[in-house]
Design a protein around this motif. Structure first.
Motif, PDB file in Angstrom:
ATOM      1  N   THR A   1       0.833  -1.208   0.000  1.00 37.99           N
ATOM      2  CA  THR A   1       0.000   0.000   0.000  1.00 37.99           C
ATOM      3  C   THR A   1       0.866   1.256   0.000  1.00 37.99           C
TER       4      THR A   1
ATOM      5  N   ARG B   1     -10.602  -0.466  18.203  1.00 36.77           N
ATOM      6  CA  ARG B   1     -11.307   0.424  17.279  1.00 36.77           C
ATOM      7  C   ARG B   1     -12.354  -0.314  16.449  1.00 36.77           C
ATOM      8  N   LYS B   2     -11.992  -1.531  15.982  1.00 33.95           N
ATOM      9  CA  LYS B   2     -12.903  -2.261  15.098  1.00 33.95           C
ATOM     10  C   LYS B   2     -12.430  -3.697  14.986  1.00 33.95           C
TER      11      LYS B   2
ATOM     12  N   TYR C   1     -12.159  -7.027  12.355  1.00 36.59           N
ATOM     13  CA  TYR C   1     -12.153  -7.452  10.961  1.00 36.59           C
ATOM     14  C   TYR C   1     -11.959  -8.957  10.891  1.00 36.59           C
TER      15      TYR C   1
ATOM     16  N   GLU D   1      -7.638  -3.058   0.943  1.00 39.22           N
ATOM     17  CA  GLU D   1      -8.780  -2.204   1.276  1.00 39.22           C
ATOM     18  C   GLU D   1      -8.878  -2.002   2.783  1.00 39.22           C
ATOM     19  N   ILE D   2      -8.661  -3.085   3.534  1.00 39.22           N
ATOM     20  CA  ILE D   2      -8.704  -2.972   4.997  1.00 39.22           C
ATOM     21  C   ILE D   2      -7.567  -2.077   5.483  1.00 39.22           C
TER      22      ILE D   2
ATOM     23  N   SER E   1      -6.178   0.364   3.944  1.00 38.00           N
ATOM     24  CA  SER E   1      -6.558   1.752   3.646  1.00 38.00           C
ATOM     25  C   SER E   1      -7.544   2.271   4.684  1.00 38.00           C
ATOM     26  N   SER E   2      -8.525   1.436   5.079  1.00 37.66           N
ATOM     27  CA  SER E   2      -9.489   1.898   6.082  1.00 37.66           C
ATOM     28  C   SER E   2      -8.833   2.077   7.445  1.00 37.66           C
ATOM     29  N   LEU E   3      -7.842   1.237   7.779  1.00 38.84           N
ATOM     30  CA  LEU E   3      -7.114   1.407   9.034  1.00 38.84           C
ATOM     31  C   LEU E   3      -6.370   2.731   9.042  1.00 38.84           C
TER      32      LEU E   3
ATOM     33  N   ASN F   1      -6.956   5.389   7.256  1.00 40.09           N
ATOM     34  CA  ASN F   1      -7.907   6.503   7.272  1.00 40.09           C
ATOM     35  C   ASN F   1      -8.566   6.686   8.637  1.00 40.09           C
ATOM     36  N   ALA F   2      -8.638   5.604   9.425  1.00 41.97           N
ATOM     37  CA  ALA F   2      -9.292   5.672  10.730  1.00 41.97           C
ATOM     38  C   ALA F   2      -8.431   6.383  11.782  1.00 41.97           C
TER      39      ALA F   2
END
Length: 133
Positions: A28, A114-115, A117, A124-125, A127-129, A131-132
């Protein structure tokens, strides 16, 4: 000026999952450093003994639930006892190949998670990490 890319710590008893996660994060290009641990106790000792960093140098922890010696929840319980100036530099994201209802309920008891998975980690995951945080 934007914040630097986060650091990553992968904690998973599977060396293969650590390797794959590291490669996906590397692909990434959105990371400052990556450390992997197959024992949660080793990762905890590293975090506990590291000096608090600058507030903008966030570290994302990719944490497996099912591990011997110290599982993901035991790691989180120990982590939550660390001083706030250490905890504030980390964002914990739980990963597992299977999650049961009691584990889902336990997630709610730990605000530092936080979340959740499902495995495997993907670009994609990641990227979301990023961004979080």
């Amino acid at each position: 000026m934007s914040a630097p890319f986060p650091h990553f710590i992968i904690i998973d008893d599977s060396q293969l999952d650590c390797f794959i996660g590291e490669k996906i994060i590397q692909n990434t290009g959105t990371y400052s450093s990556i450390k992997t641990y197959t024992q949660a106790t080793d990762a905890y000792e590293h975090i506990k003994n590291s000096a608090p960093g600058p507030a903008d140098a966030m570290t994302i922890i990719v944490l497996d639930i099912q591990m011997p010696v110290m599982n993901g929840f035991q790691f989180v319980e120990a982590f939550e006892l660390l001083p706030e100036d250490i905890r504030s530099n980390y964002a914990i994201f739980m990963f597992s190949s299977s999650i049961n209802e009691s584990d889902k309920n336990r997630l709610e008891n730990h605000p530092c998670i936080r979340k959740f998975y499902g495995k495997p980690i993907s670009k994609e995951i990641v990227s979301s990490l990023v961004n979080a945080v």
